[in-house]
Design an enzyme around this catalytic site. Structure first.
Site, PDB file in Angstrom:
ATOM      1  N   LYS A 174       0.845  -1.183   0.000  1.00  0.00           N
ATOM      2  CA  LYS A 174       0.000   0.000   0.000  1.00  0.00           C
ATOM      3  C   LYS A 174       0.884   1.237   0.000  1.00  0.00           C
ATOM      4  O   LYS A 174       1.710   1.424   0.896  1.00  0.00           O
ATOM      5  CB  LYS A 174      -0.927   0.031   1.211  1.00  0.00           C
ATOM      6  CG  LYS A 174      -1.845   1.261   1.191  1.00  0.00           C
ATOM      7  CD  LYS A 174      -2.516   1.485   2.523  1.00  0.00           C
ATOM      8  CE  LYS A 174      -3.151   2.875   2.537  1.00  0.00           C
ATOM      9  NZ  LYS A 174      -3.623   3.270   3.874  1.00  0.00           N
ATOM     10  N   GLY A 235      -8.285   9.224   9.967  1.00  0.00           N
ATOM     11  CA  GLY A 235      -8.546   9.252  11.400  1.00  0.00           C
ATOM     12  C   GLY A 235      -9.660  10.176  11.834  1.00  0.00           C
ATOM     13  O   GLY A 235      -9.909  10.322  13.036  1.00  0.00           O
ATOM     14  N   ALA A 261      -9.742   5.524   4.496  1.00  0.00           N
ATOM     15  CA  ALA A 261      -9.685   6.661   5.418  1.00  0.00           C
ATOM     16  C   ALA A 261     -11.023   7.361   5.545  1.00  0.00           C
ATOM     17  O   ALA A 261     -11.731   7.576   4.558  1.00  0.00           O
ATOM     18  CB  ALA A 261      -8.618   7.684   5.007  1.00  0.00           C
ATOM     19  N   GLY A 262     -11.360   7.704   6.780  1.00  0.00           N
ATOM     20  CA  GLY A 262     -12.530   8.516   7.050  1.00  0.00           C
ATOM     21  C   GLY A 262     -13.726   7.774   7.595  1.00  0.00           C
ATOM     22  O   GLY A 262     -14.666   8.397   8.094  1.00  0.00           O
ATOM     23  N   ASN A 283      -8.977   1.592  10.156  1.00  0.00           N
ATOM     24  CA  ASN A 283      -8.184   1.278  11.334  1.00  0.00           C
ATOM     25  C   ASN A 283      -8.781   1.948  12.571  1.00  0.00           C
ATOM     26  O   ASN A 283      -9.283   1.308  13.477  1.00  0.00           O
ATOM     27  CB  ASN A 283      -6.737   1.714  11.119  1.00  0.00           C
ATOM     28  CG  ASN A 283      -5.813   1.328  12.270  1.00  0.00           C
ATOM     29  OD1 ASN A 283      -4.641   1.652  12.261  1.00  0.00           O
ATOM     30  ND2 ASN A 283      -6.299   0.643  13.283  1.00  0.00           N
ATOM     31  N   THR A 284      -8.754   3.295  12.574  1.00  0.00           N
ATOM     32  CA  THR A 284      -9.166   4.038  13.756  1.00  0.00           C
ATOM     33  C   THR A 284     -10.600   3.729  14.176  1.00  0.00           C
ATOM     34  O   THR A 284     -10.904   3.662  15.369  1.00  0.00           O
ATOM     35  CB  THR A 284      -9.013   5.549  13.507  1.00  0.00           C
ATOM     36  OG1 THR A 284      -7.685   5.813  13.045  1.00  0.00           O
ATOM     37  CG2 THR A 284      -9.259   6.336  14.781  1.00  0.00           C
TER      38      THR A 284
END
EC number: 2.8.1.10
Length: 331
Positions: A174, A235, A261-262, A283-284
């Site tokens: 990635k 994040g 993301a997001g 992830n977050t």
């Protein structure tokens, strides 16, 4: 007794009597099979570590992997493929921000994900016995996707992935090249150049990018094996902010498209899948949930549900009410 040499190891000066790089790795109480080594800017193949002499003035980087970044029914053939590799789960999860590796491994199990993103970081030479991600998440059972999180230039990103390939042999990677620390938005000029370099070197880059259909097509032409537009800043948990451009990217791509993301909660993941994306990376949203294991299960179900809804084809939108029951025959 061997002569003492002055070297620079992971950015710090060090004295060593090691004759070879393999001797140095063992001196650090590390396992050569679990690390990758760069000397004076060049990757040292693991197969040559035993014979690679160490000299005063050498600058070395020794790294390993650390925690960084829809599942169809059993009888279904609804899989997806990237660079010739086929997966059942359409959820990719990161490996950062968890309280420990045990929680990370449990969340991965609950998510059903078959791919995890991993960051490449310097080994902790002061504590060689510290636990490593590979002790908890087996790279033989789960596909590791080395990423370039934290890289702000294309050169740094390429260098990082060269080390990653040496450490684990992975060519599916990635790529993300950030433009600044405040927004963590990608620098698309650096990203495009790095994509071209990686593709020429035999890497298979899945590329984090802005939600721009033109940029996405340029990355595909440069050798990206998957396009990974952001849904919102990394994040942030804001959810997909521009469904129109994500849909346009999906419609114009000949490679998989995954929102990266997001995502903040399960409904965000479902929206991305309903737009026709091949998968979601997060992830977050899981790691910082009050109950990460339960949230991992929720994300698994959301990705599955969003995929099913996309395949089913949603009803058309109407400007006015349309009764579900017929009005004829009313008493």
């Amino acid at each position: 007794m061997s002569d003492t040499k002055s070297i620079t190891l992971n950015g710090e000066p060090r004295q060593t009597a090691a004759a070879t790089i393999a001797d140095l790795v063992r001196e650090l109480e590390l396992t050569p099979e679990k690390v990758a080594v760069e000397r004076n800017g060049d990757i040292v193949p693991r197969s040559t570590l035993e014979d690679a002499p160490l000299s005063s003035g050498d600058t070395l980087e020794i790294v390993h992997f650390v925690g960084g970044g829809d599942h169809a029914d059993e009888g279904s053939a609804d899989t997806w493929s990237v660079a010739g590799r086929t997966f059942t789960s359409r959820l990719i999860v990161g490996t950062g921000k968890y309280k420990d590796f045990e929680q990370n491994a449990a969340a991965l199990e609950a998510s059903g994900a078959e791919i995890v993103t991993v960051a490449v970081r310097r080994v902790n030479v002061s504590d060689p016995n510290a636990p490593m991600l590979t002790d908890y998440i087996d790279p033989k059972k789960v596909t590791y996707l080395p990423n370039t999180a934290g890289c702000f230039t294309g050169d740094d990103a390429v260098r990082t992935l060269r080390l990653a390939r040496e450490a684990g042999g992975w060519d599916l990677v990635k790529l993300e090249v950030l433009g600044e620390a405040r927004t963590l938005y990608p620098d698309m000029r650096e990203t495009l150049a790095a994509t071209e370099t990686l593709a020429k070197e035999g890497f298979l880059p899945m590329v984090y990018c802005v939600d721009d259909p033109i940029a996405a097509k340029q990355l595909e032409d440069a050798g990206a094996v998957a396009i990974m537009p952001l849904g919102a800043p990394i994040g942030s948990g804001l959810g997909i902010q521009n469904q129109v451009t994500i849909r346009l990217i999906v419609e114009g791509a000949n490679v998989p498209v995954l929102v990266d993301a997001g995502v903040g909660t399960a409904s965000d993941a479902a929206v991305g899948m309903e737009l026709g994306c091949d998968g979601i990376l997060m992830n977050t949203a899981i790691a910082e949930a009050k109950d990460p294991i339960r949230m991992a299960r929720a994300m698994k179900l959301a990705v599955e549900g969003g995929r099913e809804a996309y395949l089913a084809g949603r009803m058309g939108r109407r400007k006015y009410a349309d009764p579900s029951s017929p009005l004829a025959g009313l008493i």
